[in-house]
Design an enzyme around this catalytic site. Structure first.
Site, PDB file in Angstrom:
ATOM      1  N   CYS A  19       8.871  10.390 -25.523  1.00 24.84           N
ATOM      2  CA  CYS A  19       7.654   9.680 -25.899  1.00 24.84           C
ATOM      3  C   CYS A  19       7.983   8.566 -26.897  1.00 24.84           C
ATOM      4  O   CYS A  19       8.643   7.597 -26.546  1.00 24.84           O
ATOM      5  CB  CYS A  19       6.620  10.666 -26.441  1.00 24.84           C
ATOM      6  SG  CYS A  19       4.927  10.044 -26.349  1.00 24.84           S
ATOM      7  N   HIS A  22       6.410  15.420 -22.380  1.00 25.82           N
ATOM      8  CA  HIS A  22       6.622  16.507 -23.327  1.00 25.82           C
ATOM      9  C   HIS A  22       6.632  17.848 -22.585  1.00 25.82           C
ATOM     10  O   HIS A  22       6.077  17.979 -21.496  1.00 25.82           O
ATOM     11  CB  HIS A  22       5.482  16.558 -24.350  1.00 25.82           C
ATOM     12  CG  HIS A  22       5.467  15.427 -25.318  1.00 25.82           C
ATOM     13  ND1 HIS A  22       6.318  15.349 -26.387  1.00 25.82           N
ATOM     14  CD2 HIS A  22       4.667  14.330 -25.385  1.00 25.82           C
ATOM     15  CE1 HIS A  22       6.051  14.263 -27.085  1.00 25.82           C
ATOM     16  NE2 HIS A  22       5.052  13.613 -26.497  1.00 25.82           N
TER      17      HIS A  22
END
Length: 483
Positions: free
Chosen positions: A330, A428
């Site tokens: 991310c 994630h």
């Protein structure tokens, strides 16, 4: 008619989240339909719900303990700090605004109806709602407009149990002092208390419990010894994540100031053959790391500046020259590229900053946030992988176009360097997937232990049993009130 009880703390980090998770599992094992609830949370460690909303990670764990899927009503107000004085305000799973602390104080009272709306929906669907407060009700300077502790308890008519932390010392003062400073109407809502994180012979604190009960009039519910397996449960607060010495595979993680969604580290920390080392600013990235993992962040550009100020950009470039492996997730993925553009000033003043240049990609920040639970496939034929997305920004470039290593709904995701030693993606939760984690650690020369998710459930069962032994749950239930 559902019942409810609220667990508040005599301070921050006294163990409220863990106690609520343990109670949720214990009550579920007793045959009750139980739901967790936290009116207001402050955390950059968020979980994504099935409908594309987001709540605090602790409430997702508590939902799991209760045998439920995470839902936005379990945490209707989530504050995600973006700076020292401001935070993104997420209401019932969706971003409402970004507000400075003073502005949020004026906004809070307008949120109470939505908080109560979420609470009553949960209560209508379950036998009991176990509520977690935030911080401490003794912070009486924050009482006006409060929706996190006594303000909510008064509005919902919910009795309170106050939890103290003996591990940090001064637990008698924590509890008796809270009683002393609270408004009498608020103090009357507290019906019981418990002491958490005790080490040693609990009988030695019997007189302390009697003293607290005599001074406050609250029912003593027990002394809960330190739960040694707590570290195996996903942490919510960045202050709770620590280095985990383990096996020979060494993973170095720079501790970013706005680290977010660091649950990516939990499955790695649980591996016997892995040592996860959190590197604070002021310490160099270790030269002997098998992997440098740059985690997510709520403020990519600010954390990238801090990364450079710590000298980690030099350490990381040296690690790459030595052939070391690097993974960015991310915000960490965005940092690894050639540039990050923020034309609309989402994270600060509009502009473009230079990235670390280890991946040939560029990121442009956009106001639309991508949220969702996803299942993808590894493009090298390594099978499927599950996780979640929670980010702003779009990343493209040659290393993405030619070497994206994940595919989600037919679209390329992630990027890799030509030699494959530097990788990044927005997904994630990858390491919670046993199959992916096993393949990934094999590349680092390690072996994986399967069953991470089963292991979390086993710890929740152990936590429930721990509370059954040391907390008077029957008496606690007798204090709950219909709502």
């Amino acid at each position: 008619m559902a019942q409810a009880i609220m667990i508040q703390g005599a301070g921050s980090n006294v163990g409220k989240s863990m106690i609520v998770a343990g109670l949720a599992r214990a009550l579920r094992r007793r045959g009750l339909s139980v739901a967790p609830f936290k009116p207001q949370n402050m955390s950059n460690n968020a979980a994504v719900t099935a409908d594309g909303g987001e709540i605090g990670r602790a409430q997702a764990l508590q939902a799991r303990a209760a045998g439920l899927a995470p839902a936005i009503d379990m945490n209707p107000v989530l504050l995600k700090p973006e700076s020292e004085t401001g935070a993104q305000v997420v209401v019932q799973g969706r971003r409402l605004t970004t507000a400075r602390a003073r502005d949020y104080a004026a906004l809070k009272p307008t949120l109470l109806p939505r908080v109560l709306d979420s609470f009553h929906r949960l209560a209508a669907a379950h036998d009991i709602v176990v509520i977690e407060g935030a911080g401490s009700p003794a912070e009486v300077n924050l009482r006006a407009g409060d929706i996190a502790n006594m303000g909510f308890a008064q509005a919902a008519g919910v009795p309170v149990v106050l939890l103290g932390d003996i591990d940090r010392g001064g637990v008698i003062a924590q509890l008796v002092g809270s009683h002393a400073v609270l408004d009498p109407a608020d103090a009357r809502l507290i019906r019981g208390f418990a002491v958490n994180k005790f080490r040693g012979d609990a009988s030695l604190f019997a007189d302390g419990m009697d003293f607290i009960a005599a001074r406050t009039g609250w029912a003593p519910l027990g002394i809960v010894p330190h739960f040694t397996e707590a570290w195996r449960l996903p942490a919510e607060d960045a202050a709770e994540i620590v280095s985990r010495p383990g096996g020979p595979v060494k993973i170095a993680v720079p501790r970013l100031g706005r680290i977010a969604n660091f649950d990516d580290l939990d499955p790695l920390s649980a591996e016997p053959e892995v040592s996860v080392e959190l590197i604070p600013p002021g310490r160099p990235l270790p030269g002997d790391a098998d992997l440098v993992l740059i985690p997510g962040t709520k403020s990519t550009i600010a954390d990238l500046a801090a990364f450079r100020a710590a000298g980690w950009d030099i350490d990381l470039a040296a690690h790459a020259r030595r052939g070391g492996r690097i993974m960015g997730i991310c915000g960490g993925y965005q940092m690894l590229g050639r540039s990050i553009a923020d034309p609309e000033g989402i994270e600060g003043p509009p502009g473009t900053v230079e990235g670390l240049g280890l991946l040939d990609v560029e990121t442009v920040m956009r106001p639309e946030k991508r949220l969702g639970l996803v299942q993808g496939r590894l493009r090298d034929g390594g099978g499927t992988v599950t996780g979640y997305e929670i980010h702003i920004g779009q990343t493209e470039g040659p290393d993405h176009a030619a070497r994206a290593w994940i595919e989600i709904d037919g679209k390329a995701e992630g990027a890799a360097s030509p030699d494959g030693r530097v990788r990044g993606c927005y997904l994630h939760g990858l390491f919670s997937d046993d199959g992916f984690r096993a393949r990934f650690l094999a590349e680092l020369g390690g072996r994986s232990q399967p069953g991470y998710e089963d292991g979390v459930d086993a710890v929740l069962d152990a936590l429930a049993a721990h509370l059954e032994r040391h907390l008077d749950i029957d008496r606690l239930l007798s204090l709950a009130a219909p709502v």
